[in-house]
Every structure is written in C-alpha cells, then in structure tokens.
Design a protein around this motif. Sequence first.
Motif, PDB file in Angstrom:
ATOM      1  N   GLN A   4       0.848  -1.181   0.000  1.00 35.16           N
ATOM      2  CA  GLN A   4       0.000   0.000   0.000  1.00 35.16           C
ATOM      3  C   GLN A   4       0.887   1.235   0.000  1.00 35.16           C
ATOM      4  O   GLN A   4       2.060   1.166   0.346  1.00 35.16           O
ATOM      5  N   GLN A   5       0.309   2.364  -0.350  1.00 38.31           N
ATOM      6  CA  GLN A   5       1.072   3.592  -0.418  1.00 38.31           C
ATOM      7  C   GLN A   5       0.761   4.459   0.797  1.00 38.31           C
ATOM      8  O   GLN A   5      -0.387   4.528   1.247  1.00 38.31           O
ATOM      9  N   THR A   6       1.793   5.110   1.332  1.00 36.21           N
ATOM     10  CA  THR A   6       1.628   5.996   2.473  1.00 36.21           C
ATOM     11  C   THR A   6       2.642   7.128   2.365  1.00 36.21           C
ATOM     12  O   THR A   6       3.556   7.060   1.550  1.00 36.21           O
ATOM     13  N   GLU A   7       2.499   8.143   3.191  1.00 35.57           N
ATOM     14  CA  GLU A   7       3.462   9.232   3.207  1.00 35.57           C
ATOM     15  C   GLU A   7       4.636   8.862   4.102  1.00 35.57           C
ATOM     16  O   GLU A   7       4.489   8.149   5.089  1.00 35.57           O
ATOM     17  N   VAL A   8       5.804   9.398   3.756  1.00 32.60           N
ATOM     18  CA  VAL A   8       7.030   9.105   4.503  1.00 32.60           C
ATOM     19  C   VAL A   8       6.888   9.527   5.968  1.00 32.60           C
ATOM     20  O   VAL A   8       7.383   8.843   6.860  1.00 32.60           O
ATOM     21  N   ARG A   9       6.198  10.617   6.250  1.00 37.38           N
ATOM     22  CA  ARG A   9       6.090  11.107   7.629  1.00 37.38           C
ATOM     23  C   ARG A   9       5.338  10.137   8.541  1.00 37.38           C
ATOM     24  O   ARG A   9       5.445  10.205   9.755  1.00 37.38           O
ATOM     25  N   GLU A  10       4.564   9.212   7.981  1.00 34.79           N
ATOM     26  CA  GLU A  10       3.792   8.269   8.790  1.00 34.79           C
ATOM     27  C   GLU A  10       4.592   7.027   9.191  1.00 34.79           C
ATOM     28  O   GLU A  10       4.103   6.194   9.940  1.00 34.79           O
ATOM     29  N   GLY A  14      10.828   0.188  13.165  1.00 29.79           N
ATOM     30  CA  GLY A  14      10.161  -1.090  13.354  1.00 29.79           C
ATOM     31  C   GLY A  14       9.105  -1.395  12.310  1.00 29.79           C
ATOM     32  O   GLY A  14       8.647  -2.526  12.211  1.00 29.79           O
ATOM     33  N   SER A  15       8.703  -0.399  11.522  1.00 32.04           N
ATOM     34  CA  SER A  15       7.709  -0.659  10.478  1.00 32.04           C
ATOM     35  C   SER A  15       8.418  -1.074   9.185  1.00 32.04           C
ATOM     36  O   SER A  15       9.639  -1.019   9.085  1.00 32.04           O
ATOM     37  N   TYR A  16       7.646  -1.486   8.210  1.00 28.20           N
ATOM     38  CA  TYR A  16       8.193  -1.961   6.946  1.00 28.20           C
ATOM     39  C   TYR A  16       8.074  -0.900   5.868  1.00 28.20           C
ATOM     40  O   TYR A  16       7.162  -0.075   5.884  1.00 28.20           O
ATOM     41  N   VAL A  17       9.020  -0.942   4.900  1.00 26.42           N
ATOM     42  CA  VAL A  17       9.025  -0.010   3.771  1.00 26.42           C
ATOM     43  C   VAL A  17       9.688  -0.710   2.581  1.00 26.42           C
ATOM     44  O   VAL A  17      10.501  -1.614   2.763  1.00 26.42           O
ATOM     45  N   MET A  18       9.290  -0.331   1.372  1.00 24.15           N
ATOM     46  CA  MET A  18       9.915  -0.886   0.161  1.00 24.15           C
ATOM     47  C   MET A  18      11.063   0.027  -0.251  1.00 24.15           C
ATOM     48  O   MET A  18      10.860   1.217  -0.510  1.00 24.15           O
ATOM     49  N   ASP A  27      15.323   0.472  10.676  1.00 17.39           N
ATOM     50  CA  ASP A  27      16.180   0.481  11.864  1.00 17.39           C
ATOM     51  C   ASP A  27      16.226   1.866  12.501  1.00 17.39           C
ATOM     52  O   ASP A  27      16.208   1.999  13.716  1.00 17.39           O
ATOM     53  N   SER A  28      16.331   2.913  11.657  1.00 14.97           N
ATOM     54  CA  SER A  28      16.354   4.276  12.191  1.00 14.97           C
ATOM     55  C   SER A  28      15.639   5.216  11.238  1.00 14.97           C
ATOM     56  O   SER A  28      15.661   5.023  10.020  1.00 14.97           O
ATOM     57  N   TYR A  29      15.008   6.223  11.817  1.00 15.35           N
ATOM     58  CA  TYR A  29      14.246   7.205  11.058  1.00 15.35           C
ATOM     59  C   TYR A  29      14.547   8.565  11.659  1.00 15.35           C
ATOM     60  O   TYR A  29      14.379   8.761  12.866  1.00 15.35           O
ATOM     61  N   SER A  30      15.024   9.499  10.843  1.00 18.83           N
ATOM     62  CA  SER A  30      15.301  10.846  11.339  1.00 18.83           C
ATOM     63  C   SER A  30      14.817  11.866  10.323  1.00 18.83           C
ATOM     64  O   SER A  30      14.747  11.579   9.124  1.00 18.83           O
ATOM     65  N   THR A  31      14.484  13.058  10.810  1.00 19.59           N
ATOM     66  CA  THR A  31      14.022  14.112   9.923  1.00 19.59           C
ATOM     67  C   THR A  31      14.901  15.345  10.099  1.00 19.59           C
ATOM     68  O   THR A  31      15.459  15.580  11.168  1.00 19.59           O
ATOM     69  N   ALA A  32      14.997  16.116   9.025  1.00 26.23           N
ATOM     70  CA  ALA A  32      15.703  17.390   9.047  1.00 26.23           C
ATOM     71  C   ALA A  32      14.661  18.486   8.851  1.00 26.23           C
ATOM     72  O   ALA A  32      13.707  18.309   8.099  1.00 26.23           O
ATOM     73  N   LYS A  33      14.847  19.594   9.505  1.00 22.21           N
ATOM     74  CA  LYS A  33      13.890  20.698   9.418  1.00 22.21           C
ATOM     75  C   LYS A  33      13.844  21.261   8.004  1.00 22.21           C
ATOM     76  O   LYS A  33      14.817  21.176   7.259  1.00 22.21           O
ATOM     77  N   PRO A  34      12.718  21.862   7.645  1.00 24.75           N
ATOM     78  CA  PRO A  34      12.654  22.489   6.326  1.00 24.75           C
ATOM     79  C   PRO A  34      13.642  23.655   6.268  1.00 24.75           C
ATOM     80  O   PRO A  34      13.850  24.366   7.243  1.00 24.75           O
ATOM     81  N   LEU A  57      17.479   5.503   2.501  1.00 22.27           N
ATOM     82  CA  LEU A  57      16.605   6.269   1.631  1.00 22.27           C
ATOM     83  C   LEU A  57      16.459   7.664   2.221  1.00 22.27           C
ATOM     84  O   LEU A  57      16.346   7.823   3.432  1.00 22.27           O
ATOM     85  N   SER A  58      16.494   8.675   1.358  1.00 21.49           N
ATOM     86  CA  SER A  58      16.265  10.049   1.783  1.00 21.49           C
ATOM     87  C   SER A  58      15.171  10.631   0.904  1.00 21.49           C
ATOM     88  O   SER A  58      15.312  10.658  -0.317  1.00 21.49           O
ATOM     89  N   GLN A  59      14.078  11.057   1.528  1.00 30.18           N
ATOM     90  CA  GLN A  59      12.907  11.544   0.801  1.00 30.18           C
ATOM     91  C   GLN A  59      12.295  12.727   1.541  1.00 30.18           C
ATOM     92  O   GLN A  59      12.420  12.827   2.762  1.00 30.18           O
ATOM     93  N   PRO A  60      11.580  13.621   0.823  1.00 25.63           N
ATOM     94  CA  PRO A  60      10.783  14.628   1.522  1.00 25.63           C
ATOM     95  C   PRO A  60       9.693  13.922   2.347  1.00 25.63           C
ATOM     96  O   PRO A  60       9.193  12.875   1.942  1.00 25.63           O
ATOM     97  N   VAL A  61       9.343  14.505   3.496  1.00 28.61           N
ATOM     98  CA  VAL A  61       8.384  13.837   4.375  1.00 28.61           C
ATOM     99  C   VAL A  61       6.982  13.751   3.784  1.00 28.61           C
ATOM    100  O   VAL A  61       6.190  12.918   4.205  1.00 28.61           O
ATOM    101  N   ASP A  62       6.670  14.589   2.792  1.00 27.25           N
ATOM    102  CA  ASP A  62       5.342  14.530   2.194  1.00 27.25           C
ATOM    103  C   ASP A  62       5.295  13.666   0.933  1.00 27.25           C
ATOM    104  O   ASP A  62       4.263  13.558   0.285  1.00 27.25           O
ATOM    105  N   ALA A  63       6.401  12.977   0.602  1.00 25.71           N
ATOM    106  CA  ALA A  63       6.441  12.085  -0.564  1.00 25.71           C
ATOM    107  C   ALA A  63       5.677  10.796  -0.258  1.00 25.71           C
ATOM    108  O   ALA A  63       5.591  10.355   0.888  1.00 25.71           O
ATOM    109  N   LYS A  64       5.122  10.203  -1.291  1.00 26.13           N
ATOM    110  CA  LYS A  64       4.439   8.913  -1.152  1.00 26.13           C
ATOM    111  C   LYS A  64       5.463   7.800  -1.308  1.00 26.13           C
ATOM    112  O   LYS A  64       6.382   7.884  -2.121  1.00 26.13           O
TER     113      LYS A  64
END
Length: 126
Positions: A4-10, A14-18, A27-34, A57-64
């Motif tokens: 299924q498709q979801t936004e990166v920010r969600e 511990g969750s799965y991603v393709m 294993d780790s998830y971090s965000t950088a400020k706009p 993977l590095s993506q904008p948080v609003d990317a699908k």
Amino acid sequence: MARQQTEVRELDEGSYVMIEDTPCKIDSYSTAKPGKHGSAKARIDARGVFDSKKRSLSQPVDAKIWVPIVDRKQGQVVSTDGGDAQVMDLETYETFTMLMPDDVDLEPDDEIEYLEYEEQRKITRS
C-alpha cells in the motif's frame, strides 16, 4: 503485489518499507527541518527482511512511498534435511520447504513463526 502507499512522515522505527523493490524493516528514522529551499527531509536506514542487506533512503516527508504488507504466520515443522525444513502452515495446511536459519535448531513437530511476502518466507522464531 501486497503493498500500500503511504506518506514518509507516517513511518517509524520497526515498520516496513519498500526500498529498491525489496521489503525492509526500518532500523532508524530521522528528519531534518525544512530549509530555505525546500521541505523537511526524512532519512531512513533499513535492513532487508529476507536478505538482511542494509539500505538507506532520503525523501521529503510529504512524498508517497510503498509499504509492503508482510504477513506473520504460524507453522509446524514436518521434517528437516540438512539446512532445509519442510513446514506446514497451521491455517491453510499447505506444505513448503524453507531454509533454516543458522542460529535455529529445528526438530519435527516444532511450532514456528514465519514472515511471508509474496513467495518469500523467513523463519523468525521457533
């Protein structure tokens, strides 16, 4: 494909991603400020569920992004032969051959838990 498709920010650890068309566990998830020239970015470090390779993977948080639907199932060992185990699914009674992990010693009649995505299977615990 079971995904299924979801936004990166969600996503979270511990969750799965393709990543690279491979189901991975984060294993780790971090965000950088706009910044001045763009939106907030997320950096995801993950490990392949079935091949244990590290991927990032590095993506904008609003990317699908695609999220695989990995099923956790119960099985029973029918027989073992070297590094392979004949396993019967306890829900559908289907039998199939799986590769035994090196750190697990299985005997016939042992109940196991395994992950399944499409035609890939991996024993998680016995």
